[in-house]
Design an enzyme around this catalytic site. Structure first.
Site, PDB file in Angstrom:
ATOM      1  N   SER A   8       0.781  -1.444  -0.208  1.00  0.00           N
ATOM      2  CA  SER A   8       0.269  -0.341   0.009  1.00  0.00           C
ATOM      3  C   SER A   8       0.896   1.183  -0.168  1.00  0.00           C
ATOM      4  CB  SER A   8      -0.983   0.190   1.154  1.00  0.00           C
ATOM      5  OG  SER A   8      -1.429   1.149   1.587  1.00  0.00           O
ATOM      6  N   HIS A  32      -1.090  -1.351  -4.143  1.00  0.00           N
ATOM      7  CA  HIS A  32      -2.547  -0.942  -3.725  1.00  0.00           C
ATOM      8  C   HIS A  32      -2.754   1.009  -3.242  1.00  0.00           C
ATOM      9  CE1 HIS A  32      -6.005  -1.816  -0.209  1.00  0.00           C
ATOM     10  NE2 HIS A  32      -5.396  -1.419  -0.005  1.00  0.00           N
ATOM     11  N   ASP A  34      -4.931   3.946  -2.049  1.00  0.00           N
ATOM     12  CA  ASP A  34      -5.582   4.265  -0.504  1.00  0.00           C
ATOM     13  C   ASP A  34      -6.665   5.371  -1.032  1.00  0.00           C
ATOM     14  OD1 ASP A  34      -5.843   2.208   0.776  1.00  0.00           O
ATOM     15  OD2 ASP A  34      -3.866   2.599   1.170  1.00  0.00           O
ATOM     16  N   MET A  36      -8.547   8.134  -0.218  1.00  0.00           N
ATOM     17  CA  MET A  36      -9.406   8.984   1.021  1.00  0.00           C
ATOM     18  C   MET A  36     -10.198   9.757   0.876  1.00  0.00           C
ATOM     19  SD  MET A  36      -7.449   7.578   4.013  1.00  0.00           S
ATOM     20  CE  MET A  36      -6.745   6.007   4.282  1.00  0.00           C
ATOM     21  N   HIS A  65      -8.030   1.321  -4.222  1.00  0.00           N
ATOM     22  CA  HIS A  65      -9.484   1.076  -2.825  1.00  0.00           C
ATOM     23  C   HIS A  65      -9.755   2.366  -2.472  1.00  0.00           C
ATOM     24  CE1 HIS A  65      -9.393   0.334   2.287  1.00  0.00           C
ATOM     25  NE2 HIS A  65     -10.487   0.299   1.587  1.00  0.00           N
ATOM     26  N   MET A  67     -11.874   4.758  -0.056  1.00  0.00           N
ATOM     27  CA  MET A  67     -12.947   5.593   1.542  1.00  0.00           C
ATOM     28  C   MET A  67     -13.697   6.231   0.582  1.00  0.00           C
ATOM     29  SD  MET A  67      -9.350   3.788   3.468  1.00  0.00           S
ATOM     30  CE  MET A  67      -8.690   3.722   1.650  1.00  0.00           C
ATOM     31  N   MET A 136     -11.256  -5.743   6.185  1.00  0.00           N
ATOM     32  CA  MET A 136     -10.389  -4.435   7.114  1.00  0.00           C
ATOM     33  C   MET A 136     -10.301  -5.349   7.867  1.00  0.00           C
ATOM     34  SD  MET A 136     -10.128  -1.412   4.902  1.00  0.00           S
ATOM     35  CE  MET A 136      -9.137  -0.821   5.934  1.00  0.00           C
ATOM     36  N   ASP A 174      -6.690  -6.123   4.801  1.00  0.00           N
ATOM     37  CA  ASP A 174      -6.579  -4.641   5.630  1.00  0.00           C
ATOM     38  C   ASP A 174      -6.383  -3.621   5.915  1.00  0.00           C
ATOM     39  OD1 ASP A 174      -5.148  -2.025   4.197  1.00  0.00           O
ATOM     40  OD2 ASP A 174      -6.562  -1.834   3.134  1.00  0.00           O
TER      41      ASP A 174
HETATM   42  C1  DX5 Z   1      -6.237   2.223   6.259  1.00  0.00           C
HETATM   43  C2  DX5 Z   1      -6.030   1.516   4.645  1.00  0.00           C
HETATM   44  C3  DX5 Z   1      -4.188   0.332   4.353  1.00  0.00           C
HETATM   45  C4  DX5 Z   1      -3.142   1.122   4.946  1.00  0.00           C
HETATM   46  C5  DX5 Z   1      -2.919  -0.066   5.510  1.00  0.00           C
HETATM   47  O1  DX5 Z   1      -7.189   2.604   6.235  1.00  0.00           O
HETATM   48  O2  DX5 Z   1      -6.728   1.379   3.694  1.00  0.00           O
HETATM   49  O3  DX5 Z   1      -4.365   0.177   3.339  1.00  0.00           O
HETATM   50  O4  DX5 Z   1      -2.078   1.304   4.046  1.00  0.00           O
HETATM   51  O5  DX5 Z   1      -1.723   0.081   6.259  1.00  0.00           O
HETATM   52  P1  DX5 Z   1      -1.093  -0.911   7.183  1.00  0.00           P
HETATM   53  O6  DX5 Z   1      -0.125  -1.971   7.044  1.00  0.00           O
HETATM   54  O7  DX5 Z   1       0.196   0.401   7.856  1.00  0.00           O
HETATM   55  O8  DX5 Z   1      -1.487  -1.016   8.790  1.00  0.00           O
HETATM   56 ZN    ZN Z   2      -5.852  -0.096   1.935  1.00  0.00          ZN
END
Ligand code: DX5
Ligand code: ZN
Length: 227
Positions: A8, A32, A34, A36, A65, A67, A136, A174
């Site tokens: 990620s 990956h 993220d 947000m 992903h 969010m 999650m 994740d």
């Molecule tokens: C958190 C993200 C993850 C994040 C995970 O909301 O969706 O993808 O990058 O990070 P680690 O592996 O550090 O928990």
């Molecule tokens: Zn993620």
């Protein structure tokens, strides 16, 4: 289904994203990403323009992903841009069937994500519309959080649900996934593993990806859900 590792970039240096992607390009299965929006989660990261740029600079398939609120509105655009997988959250989507179908129609795999407190059973009838379930294992929003063991029973139930359906649906975990937790995830039924801080917080991201893959493969080989 083989083990897949998805580093990620949330834990990467955002000013050097193409270099960070290159550091895992030979060993990772996915990158990956993220997305947000500071509404669905209390953090703001990146959006479609950055994804479009990243697509020009890495050969790794992007696992986006989302969010965000209003995934119905935004998710198909990520697929149209060239993301290989687009995951929307069950808690945010208004019309899951329409949106999952729109993602697939645009040529991407369609993922459905659930937060730690969201059950998977209500989505059993949607499995035919889905290529991957994302469970999650932290509350979404930030990297570097502690893995939530309370998700493991749900992971086992999700694996049983997928097996019953007969469909080839991937189960992704994740959040807090690293050398201390990845084996538990594999044993419980996960086959796609997102790791952010464990990979990009280390001095040698590629070596960590390879080591995590080895751990997950060994744990999968002894997992009872396999057969
Ligand atoms: C958190 C993200 C993850 C994040 C995970 O909301 O969706 O993808 O990058 O990070 P680690 O592996 O550090 O928990
Ligand atoms: Zn993620």
């Amino acid at each position: 289904m083989a083990v897949q590792i998805a580093p990620s970039i949330l834990s990467a240096d955002f000013a050097r994203l193409s270099d960070e992607a290159a550091a895992v390009a030979d060993v990772a299965d996915w990158l990956h990403v993220d997305v947000m929006d500071n509404h669905f989660v209390p953090n703001l990261t990146l959006g479609l323009p950055v994804v479009e740029s990243l697509l020009k600079h890495t050969g790794l398939p992007l696992d986006c992903h989302l969010m965000i609120t209003e995934p119905d509105r935004w998710a198909p655009g990520y697929a149209e841009a060239g993301a290989r997988n687009v995951t929307i959250h069950a808690e945010a989507v208004q019309s899951p069937v329409r949106t999952l179908r729109a993602i697939r129609a645009a040529g991407a795999r369609a993922g459905l994500g659930v937060n730690p407190a969201t059950a998977v059973e209500p989505y059993e009838d949607l499995l035919s519309e889905t290529d991957m379930l994302l469970l999650m294992t932290v509350e979404p929003g930030f990297g570097g959080q502690h893995f939530l063991d309370l998700v493991l029973p749900k992971l086992r139930r999700a694996r049983a649900m997928v097996a019953k359906s007969g469909a080839d649906i991937w189960l992704q975990v994740d959040g807090g996934v690293g050398e201390d937790t990845i084996e538990r995830c594999a044993e419980a039924g996960a086959d796609v593993f997102v790791a952010g801080s464990a990979v990009f917080g280390s001095g040698d991201p590629a070596a960590v990806v390879e080591s995590l893959r080895g751990q997950a493969e060994r744990a999968t080989a002894r997992a009872t859900w396999r057969w």
